[in-house]
Enzyme design. Structure first.
Site, PDB file in Angstrom:
ATOM      1  N   GLU A  85       0.815  -1.214   0.000  1.00 55.00           N
ATOM      2  CA  GLU A  85       0.000   0.000   0.000  1.00 55.00           C
ATOM      3  C   GLU A  85       0.849   1.264   0.000  1.00 55.00           C
ATOM      4  O   GLU A  85       1.907   1.318   0.626  1.00 55.00           O
ATOM      5  CB  GLU A  85      -0.856   0.046   1.268  1.00 55.00           C
ATOM      6  CG  GLU A  85      -1.913  -1.018   1.296  1.00 55.00           C
ATOM      7  CD  GLU A  85      -2.757  -0.921   2.552  1.00 55.00           C
ATOM      8  OE1 GLU A  85      -3.485  -1.882   2.816  1.00 55.00           O
ATOM      9  OE2 GLU A  85      -2.680   0.100   3.264  1.00 55.00           O
ATOM     10  N   CYS A 111       3.017   8.537   1.344  1.00 53.18           N
ATOM     11  CA  CYS A 111       3.355   7.543   2.360  1.00 53.18           C
ATOM     12  C   CYS A 111       3.673   6.223   1.656  1.00 53.18           C
ATOM     13  O   CYS A 111       2.856   5.724   0.886  1.00 53.18           O
ATOM     14  CB  CYS A 111       2.155   7.389   3.292  1.00 53.18           C
ATOM     15  SG  CYS A 111       2.323   6.058   4.481  1.00 53.18           S
ATOM     16  N   CYS A 118       5.476  -7.463   7.711  1.00 51.20           N
ATOM     17  CA  CYS A 118       6.407  -6.927   8.705  1.00 51.20           C
ATOM     18  C   CYS A 118       6.601  -7.990   9.771  1.00 51.20           C
ATOM     19  O   CYS A 118       5.679  -8.719  10.103  1.00 51.20           O
ATOM     20  CB  CYS A 118       5.820  -5.658   9.337  1.00 51.20           C
ATOM     21  SG  CYS A 118       6.910  -4.867  10.539  1.00 51.20           S
ATOM     22  N   CYS A 122       3.555  -5.857  16.040  1.00 48.62           N
ATOM     23  CA  CYS A 122       2.820  -4.989  16.959  1.00 48.62           C
ATOM     24  C   CYS A 122       1.351  -5.438  17.042  1.00 48.62           C
ATOM     25  O   CYS A 122       0.742  -5.758  16.024  1.00 48.62           O
ATOM     26  CB  CYS A 122       2.899  -3.541  16.498  1.00 48.62           C
ATOM     27  SG  CYS A 122       4.592  -2.970  16.330  1.00 48.62           S
ATOM     28  N   CYS A 125      -1.483  -3.579  14.925  1.00 47.75           N
ATOM     29  CA  CYS A 125      -1.225  -3.285  13.511  1.00 47.75           C
ATOM     30  C   CYS A 125      -1.636  -4.441  12.605  1.00 47.75           C
ATOM     31  O   CYS A 125      -1.267  -5.589  12.847  1.00 47.75           O
ATOM     32  CB  CYS A 125       0.263  -2.979  13.331  1.00 47.75           C
ATOM     33  SG  CYS A 125       0.731  -2.709  11.608  1.00 47.75           S
ATOM     34  N   CYS A 342      -2.559   1.695   7.441  1.00 55.39           N
ATOM     35  CA  CYS A 342      -1.963   0.771   6.483  1.00 55.39           C
ATOM     36  C   CYS A 342      -2.255  -0.676   6.815  1.00 55.39           C
ATOM     37  O   CYS A 342      -2.370  -1.063   7.947  1.00 55.39           O
ATOM     38  CB  CYS A 342      -0.471   1.026   6.393  1.00 55.39           C
ATOM     39  SG  CYS A 342      -0.130   2.034   4.953  1.00 55.39           S
TER      40      CYS A 342
HETATM   41  N1  SAH Z   1       7.083   0.103  10.920  1.00 57.18           N
HETATM   42  C1  SAH Z   1       7.248   1.494  11.057  1.00 57.18           C
HETATM   43  C2  SAH Z   1       6.624   2.290   9.931  1.00 57.18           C
HETATM   44  C3  SAH Z   1       5.308   1.796   9.433  1.00 57.18           C
HETATM   45  S1  SAH Z   1       3.958   1.787  10.576  1.00 57.18           S
HETATM   46  C4  SAH Z   1       6.709   1.973  12.386  1.00 57.18           C
HETATM   47  O1  SAH Z   1       6.057   1.211  13.087  1.00 57.18           O
HETATM   48  O2  SAH Z   1       6.992   3.107  12.728  1.00 57.18           O
HETATM   49  C5  SAH Z   1       3.466   3.481  10.442  1.00 57.18           C
HETATM   50  C6  SAH Z   1       2.550   3.963  11.543  1.00 57.18           C
HETATM   51  O3  SAH Z   1       1.241   3.372  11.416  1.00 57.18           O
HETATM   52  C7  SAH Z   1       3.067   3.623  12.924  1.00 57.18           C
HETATM   53  O4  SAH Z   1       3.261   4.772  13.707  1.00 57.18           O
HETATM   54  C8  SAH Z   1       1.974   2.741  13.447  1.00 57.18           C
HETATM   55  O5  SAH Z   1       1.862   2.906  14.814  1.00 57.18           O
HETATM   56  C9  SAH Z   1       0.734   3.206  12.693  1.00 57.18           C
HETATM   57  N2  SAH Z   1      -0.369   2.247  12.808  1.00 57.18           N
HETATM   58  C10 SAH Z   1      -0.314   0.907  12.788  1.00 57.18           C
HETATM   59  N3  SAH Z   1      -1.540   0.375  13.030  1.00 57.18           N
HETATM   60  C11 SAH Z   1      -2.380   1.405  13.214  1.00 57.18           C
HETATM   61  C12 SAH Z   1      -3.785   1.514  13.500  1.00 57.18           C
HETATM   62  N4  SAH Z   1      -4.557   0.437  13.629  1.00 57.18           N
HETATM   63  N5  SAH Z   1      -4.319   2.755  13.621  1.00 57.18           N
HETATM   64  C13 SAH Z   1      -3.541   3.853  13.476  1.00 57.18           C
HETATM   65  N6  SAH Z   1      -2.233   3.823  13.207  1.00 57.18           N
HETATM   66  C14 SAH Z   1      -1.646   2.609  13.075  1.00 57.18           C
HETATM   67 FE1  SF4 Z   2       5.549  -3.347  11.641  1.00 62.58          FE
HETATM   68 FE2  SF4 Z   2       3.068  -2.404  11.946  1.00 62.58          FE
HETATM   69 FE3  SF4 Z   2       4.712  -2.497  14.041  1.00 62.58          FE
HETATM   70 FE4  SF4 Z   2       5.183  -0.712  12.076  1.00 62.58          FE
HETATM   71  S1  SF4 Z   2       3.412  -0.765  13.433  1.00 62.58           S
HETATM   72  S2  SF4 Z   2       6.673  -2.076  13.090  1.00 62.58           S
HETATM   73  S3  SF4 Z   2       4.478  -1.902  10.300  1.00 62.58           S
HETATM   74  S4  SF4 Z   2       3.951  -4.273  12.888  1.00 62.58           S
END
Ligand code: SAH
Ligand code: SF4
Length: 351
Positions: A85, A111, A118, A122, A125, A342
């Site tokens: 994406e 973006c 990944c 997390c 996510c 994302c």
């Molecule tokens: N992996 C890197 C960059 C990609 S994630 C990182 O984690 O920083 C980019 C952003 O999307 C991160 O700050 C993450 O916290 C956010 N993100 C992930 N899941 C989300 C959700 N369900 N709602 C809002 N933001 C989210």
């Molecule tokens: Fe990976 Fe999603 Fe965590 Fe960013 S927020 S490090 S994309 S698992």
């Protein structure tokens, strides 16, 4: 193989005479050529040779969603059928011209993704669910910006910002990402200065150090989300290997432009981390670091145990930080009416 994988210096190794490389770069990144055939200033034999060996575009559009606020989310297909994406975020800004007249100006932020999936895992996510499928090549990273500019007819001279906040952990693919940073900034190409590129990381401290040592001049964003290790481990298992203290130490050593600051992203979740006690701790944690905080509303998805906090508590959190010397803004949830955060466009299209 795509030609977007290569810096000018690398291309000069196999394209002779070397001055052709600059011309080809301009054809690709400034004139948005679709085919080698269009590059009429390049000799036919060279064009044919390139055509045989290097594709001009490694991505195709699998899906596109437009939001009412103007942001456009793309699902791009890679050559192996996997998808990633990217999002175009136009932001209207008010500026004043020399006569003091108010003018509206759109700034573009793009973006982009750095990996398919990944491995950081997390809990909030969606991208985490698939695990890591593979790294993106340099060309696949570069192509996201090029294709989005091209599809939207964004003039090659228009400034755009890049945020590495799509799918994947950019510092887990540092080689390809750092090369993409350099290709983006080439003045014969897209000419996007490193100062307009923000790398967002879940906090791989040792990789932050490596990135810092490369002295690329990029901006750094840390996805912090929690102020104590216990909660952060629950949200981000990577915190067991790189705790908050190690991240702060790496940030303190990171080279930043005198006029810039490190961004701390804080995904704010109801009854998890939205209390003033956390805000207080955050102020302490950031003491002595040139930082700004960006609060991100949690975007709920199916099966996630977390909820969006009410606006009032997010604003209270922000106001507390601002009142205590930490610049804090709330991220406008662009594209909440499309598939927002994302990983969600991808998940929906696979259903
Ligand atoms: N992996 C890197 C960059 C990609 S994630 C990182 O984690 O920083 C980019 C952003 O999307 C991160 O700050 C993450 O916290 C956010 N993100 C992930 N899941 C989300 C959700 N369900 N709602 C809002 N933001 C989210
Ligand atoms: Fe990976 Fe999603 Fe965590 Fe960013 S927020 S490090 S994309 S698992």
């Amino acid at each position: 193989m795509t030609i977007l994988d290569y810096t000018q210096d690398e291309l000069k190794e196999f394209i002779k005479p070397a001055f052709r490389v600059k011309q080809i770069y301009k054809w690709i990144y400034q004139n948005y050529a679709d085919t080698y055939e269009q590059m009429h200033t390049i000799p036919k034999t060279l064009r044919e040779e390139l055509e045989k060996n290097y594709s001009l575009m490694p991505l195709s559009v699998a899906k596109e969603e437009q939001s009412s606020d103007g942001s456009i989310k793309y699902l791009f297909a890679l050559h192996d059928g996997k998808t990633i994406e990217s999002v175009l975020l136009p932001m209207k800004q008010e500026e004043f011209d020399e006569d003091g007249k108010r003018i509206h100006h759109t700034r573009y932020t793009i973006c982009i993704s750095s990996q398919v999936g990944c491995k950081i895992g997390c809990s909030f996510c969606l991208t985490a669910k698939s695990g890591l499928l593979r790294n993106l090549s340099t060309g696949e990273i570069v192509a996201q910006v090029l294709l989005i500019k091209k599809l939207n007819g964004i003039d090659s001279e228009r400034r755009v910002n890049i945020v590495y906040m799509g799918m994947g952990e950019p510092l887990d693919n540092l080689n390809n990402v750092s090369k993409a940073v350099k290709i983006f900034s080439d003045i014969d190409g897209l000419s996007i200065s490193p100062k307009r590129q923000t790398i967002s990381t879940s906090g791989l401290s040792s990789q932050i150090k490596k990135l810092g040592n490369m002295n690329l001049g990029v901006l750094l964003a840390i996805s912090l989300h929690a102020v104590d290790d216990e909660l952060r481990e629950e949200l981000m298992p990577i915190n067991k290997h790189y705790d908050i203290r190690s991240i702060m130490n790496a940030v303190r050593e990171f080279p930043i432009d005198v006029r810039k600051r490190v961004m701390f992203e804080y995904l704010i979740m109801k009854d998890v981390n939205d209390d003033i006690k956390s805000a207080k701790k955050l102020v302490k944690l950031l003491h002595g670091i040139k930082s700004k905080v960006n609060l991100i509303y949690f975007n709920p998805h199916e099966g996630s145990p977390y909820n969006r906090p009410p606006k009032s508590s997010v604003e209270k959190f922000r106001d507390y930080l601002n009142a205590h010397g930490v610049t804090c803004t709330i991220r406008q949830s662009k594209g909440l009416d499309i598939s927002a955060a994302c990983g969600q466009l991808k998940e929906r299209s696979e259903k």
